[in-house]
Design a protein around this motif. Sequence first.
Motif, PDB file in Angstrom:
ATOM      1  N   VAL A 223       0.843  -1.195   0.000  1.00  0.00           N
ATOM      2  CA  VAL A 223       0.000   0.000   0.000  1.00  0.00           C
ATOM      3  C   VAL A 223       0.877   1.244   0.000  1.00  0.00           C
ATOM      4  CG1 VAL A 223      -1.914  -1.124   1.198  1.00  0.00           C
ATOM      5  CG2 VAL A 223      -0.127  -0.003   2.535  1.00  0.00           C
TER       6      VAL A 223
ATOM      7  N   ASN B 209      -1.080   6.547   1.803  1.00  0.00           N
ATOM      8  CA  ASN B 209      -2.473   6.741   2.201  1.00  0.00           C
ATOM      9  C   ASN B 209      -3.212   5.424   2.361  1.00  0.00           C
ATOM     10  OD1 ASN B 209      -1.935   9.497   1.843  1.00  0.00           O
ATOM     11  ND2 ASN B 209      -2.332   9.273  -0.358  1.00  0.00           N
ATOM     12  N   GLN B 210      -2.465   4.334   2.495  1.00  0.00           N
ATOM     13  CA  GLN B 210      -3.037   2.992   2.667  1.00  0.00           C
ATOM     14  C   GLN B 210      -3.813   2.529   1.440  1.00  0.00           C
ATOM     15  OE1 GLN B 210      -2.050   1.490   5.296  1.00  0.00           O
ATOM     16  NE2 GLN B 210      -1.502   3.142   6.662  1.00  0.00           N
ATOM     17  N   GLU B 211      -3.558   3.149   0.307  1.00  0.00           N
ATOM     18  CA  GLU B 211      -4.198   2.685  -0.926  1.00  0.00           C
ATOM     19  C   GLU B 211      -3.374   1.532  -1.485  1.00  0.00           C
ATOM     20  OE1 GLU B 211      -6.851   4.044  -2.470  1.00  0.00           O
ATOM     21  OE2 GLU B 211      -7.080   6.012  -1.519  1.00  0.00           O
TER      22      GLU B 211
ATOM     23  N   VAL C 204      -3.125  -1.294   8.856  1.00  0.00           N
ATOM     24  CA  VAL C 204      -3.487  -1.553   7.453  1.00  0.00           C
ATOM     25  C   VAL C 204      -4.759  -2.392   7.341  1.00  0.00           C
ATOM     26  CG1 VAL C 204      -1.208  -1.245   6.411  1.00  0.00           C
ATOM     27  CG2 VAL C 204      -1.783  -3.434   7.468  1.00  0.00           C
TER      28      VAL C 204
ATOM     29  N   GLU D  16      -7.880  -1.500   7.078  1.00  0.00           N
ATOM     30  CA  GLU D  16      -8.822  -1.051   6.041  1.00  0.00           C
ATOM     31  C   GLU D  16      -8.396  -1.564   4.667  1.00  0.00           C
ATOM     32  OE1 GLU D  16     -11.799   0.424   5.931  1.00  0.00           O
ATOM     33  OE2 GLU D  16     -11.715   0.029   8.095  1.00  0.00           O
ATOM     34  N   ALA D  17      -7.099  -1.484   4.417  1.00  0.00           N
ATOM     35  CA  ALA D  17      -6.584  -1.947   3.132  1.00  0.00           C
ATOM     36  C   ALA D  17      -6.845  -3.438   2.981  1.00  0.00           C
ATOM     37  CB  ALA D  17      -5.092  -1.638   3.014  1.00  0.00           C
TER      38      ALA D  17
ATOM     39  N   ASP E 105      -0.850  -7.081  11.222  1.00  0.00           N
ATOM     40  CA  ASP E 105      -0.878  -5.700  11.665  1.00  0.00           C
ATOM     41  C   ASP E 105      -0.062  -5.624  12.951  1.00  0.00           C
ATOM     42  OD1 ASP E 105      -1.582  -3.046  11.794  1.00  0.00           O
ATOM     43  OD2 ASP E 105      -3.655  -3.458  11.191  1.00  0.00           O
TER      44      ASP E 105
END
Lengths: 331, 267
Positions: free
Chosen positions: A14, A17-19, A51, A53-54, A70
């Motif tokens: 990622v 921005n954790q994208e 991470v 959310e990712a 995590d």
Amino acid sequence: MVSSEGSVLIVTEVDKNQEILPISLECVTAGKRLAEALGGGTVALIMGAGVGEAAKEMTHYGVDEVCLVDHPDLTAYQPELYVAAFLQVCERVNPRAILMGDTLTSIDMAPRVAFALNTGLVTDCVAVEVSDGEVSFVKPVYSSNVMAAYTFASEPYVVTLRSRAEEAAERQETADAGVTPVDVKLDAASVRTEVLQRVVEEDAGPKLTGADIIVSGGRGVGGPEGFEQLKELADLLHAAVGASRPPCDLGWAPPKSQVGQTGEKVAPSLYIAVGISGATQHIAGMQSSKKIVAINKDPKANIFKIADYGVIGRWEEVVPALREAVSEIRK
Amino acid sequence: MDIIVCIKQVPDPEGPQDCFVINPEALRVEPRGIPPVLSLFDENALEAALRIKDACRDQDVKITVVSAGKKLSNAVLQKALAVGADELVKVEDAAFESGALDSYATASILAAAIRKIGRYDLILAGRQAADWNAGQVGIGIARFLDIPAVTLVRKIEIQEGHALLERVTADGYEAVKTPLPALVVASNEVGEMRYPTMIQRREAKKKPIVAWGAADLGREGELRNKLVLKRLFPAEMRKGECMLVEGKTPAEAGRNLARRLSQDGLI
Ligand SMILES: Cc1cc2nc3c(=O)[nH]c(=O)nc-3n(C[C@H](O)[C@H](O)[C@H](O)COP(=O)(O)OP(=O)(O)OC[C@H]3O[C@@H](n4cnc5c(N)ncnc54)[C@H](O)[C@@H]3O)c2cc1C
Ligand SMILES: Nc1ncnc2c1ncn2[C@@H]1O[C@H](COP(=O)(O)O)[C@@H](O)[C@H]1O
């Protein structure tokens, strides 16, 4: 619980921005084909701190399972901790193949993982081929003049995939996979190489990846002043500035502007190459551009063989006129 | 202070495409009409070593270059001695042909050679060899010798018992501290290797060259490859139909180019 014995493990990266990085989604596409050939499933692995959310997002891309590591000690990439965590995941998942994007992180991590697992590694793979049940991995060698197809004499197969070699997996509304948290034991005190400081160097202007137009300079640009002129042209065009290797080595342009075999692989609509001879290692990074413009004083320069538009002349004379004309047109 | 730099001899990677002749049966690339040279990124590694030597004038810094291969040329490798390395160790064997060894096998051979050299505070390798572009051997050597490895390093400063390094990252760099001995993979941002003078070239011929075979390393008959090379084929290159944009002067050609690109909807 991780149950996908013998599966393909896809290392998902990622950004700040954790994208999820596009390359990781391209790995999913290759990974699914590979898993089918090997008769197993696909497991995406996300490692980092915060991470979650990712990881949830990753369940939308058609993998069978998402593993989440995590851990507060995994905030930024630190080779020893990341590899330690990764090896613990491998013990649980027991993958037959490990796929990563060919990123700056995996340049460091993939060999560490392969050597730790006593297995082989194909870096910078551009094609995962399955024929008669045999999987081979193709990569460019000898200055990108020759392609080599490899199979493995050991398992797991470890492979890093070049960006844009595959289509990115598409997002689906439904998420079939679950997220499995994996606990890892890390000992930060055991780390031998200590990161004292992470320095972000100012990076003005659009990024290479994703840029629609790139103005790129080579050794022929002659120095940092030349790059300032290219920057002016690029600003007018809302373009990113790229470079061949010598300007990066010589400090005329920042390292991350390097395009080519060992730099970024780009595919803008328009790539303007100024004072670049067109070595195969450079072409390897930009030949997917829709249109290529070459400005070079040497009519025999190789770059003209792959360009769509060419101007033969010294850039010092061509580029200022080009810039003025562009600014007229843009008015 | 003992520094070892791993340097591979490769056919000049900048030669034109038709110089890289593929022998599909023998699974070999047979270079035609291009000379062997020091692999480009290994020159960056050697330059990094030379800068340490420059910075530590008050100390006794010895740079040993190690190279493994099938037929190694003294004339080519002596360039490393000419720019300032002190000794060359060649590890040669008929089985050590570049295409016949993968990174795992190469790293284990080089680690064995480095063990035999015995003294090392810092080992330097290049980012990737300019022939097979694997980018793995440096980390492999560190693994076999069980020493820390730091990759993509553009700057090295030696202090008491450890080194301070600048490691290139996506948006800048990291300052990394590593105990010695350590292996460092140099990044190309180190900069180009210096040129040797004529006098240095002549002097280099007097510097020691050690030649070892597989037997000296106890490594006959086992290669330990993890990869199997199956097929070699030519890469497809993009073909452009280059439209030359002209003008009475280069400046006019530049203006015409802007017009052309605008007409074609590209800018
Ligand atoms: C393993 C390996 C990996 C590599 N990876 C990369 C990579 O990722 N990216 C990369 O770019 N290279 C890479 N290289 C290096 C590559 O082989 C070439 O050396 C490099 O691309 C050449 O850069 P250049 O075209 O800027 O310089 P040169 O080849 O020196 O060409 C300069 C050009 O500028 C022209 N010129 C000079 N003056 C002017 C002027 N006033 N006006 C107009 N034109 C002028 C000249 O005619 C010439 O064509 C790699 C090499 C190796 C061995
Ligand atoms: N045969 C060899 N002899 C000496 N050094 C080598 C050899 N092969 C690889 N290396 C070193 O390891 C680095 C990475 O090589 P590779 O993993 O093959 O791309 C090179 O840049 C060299 O520094």
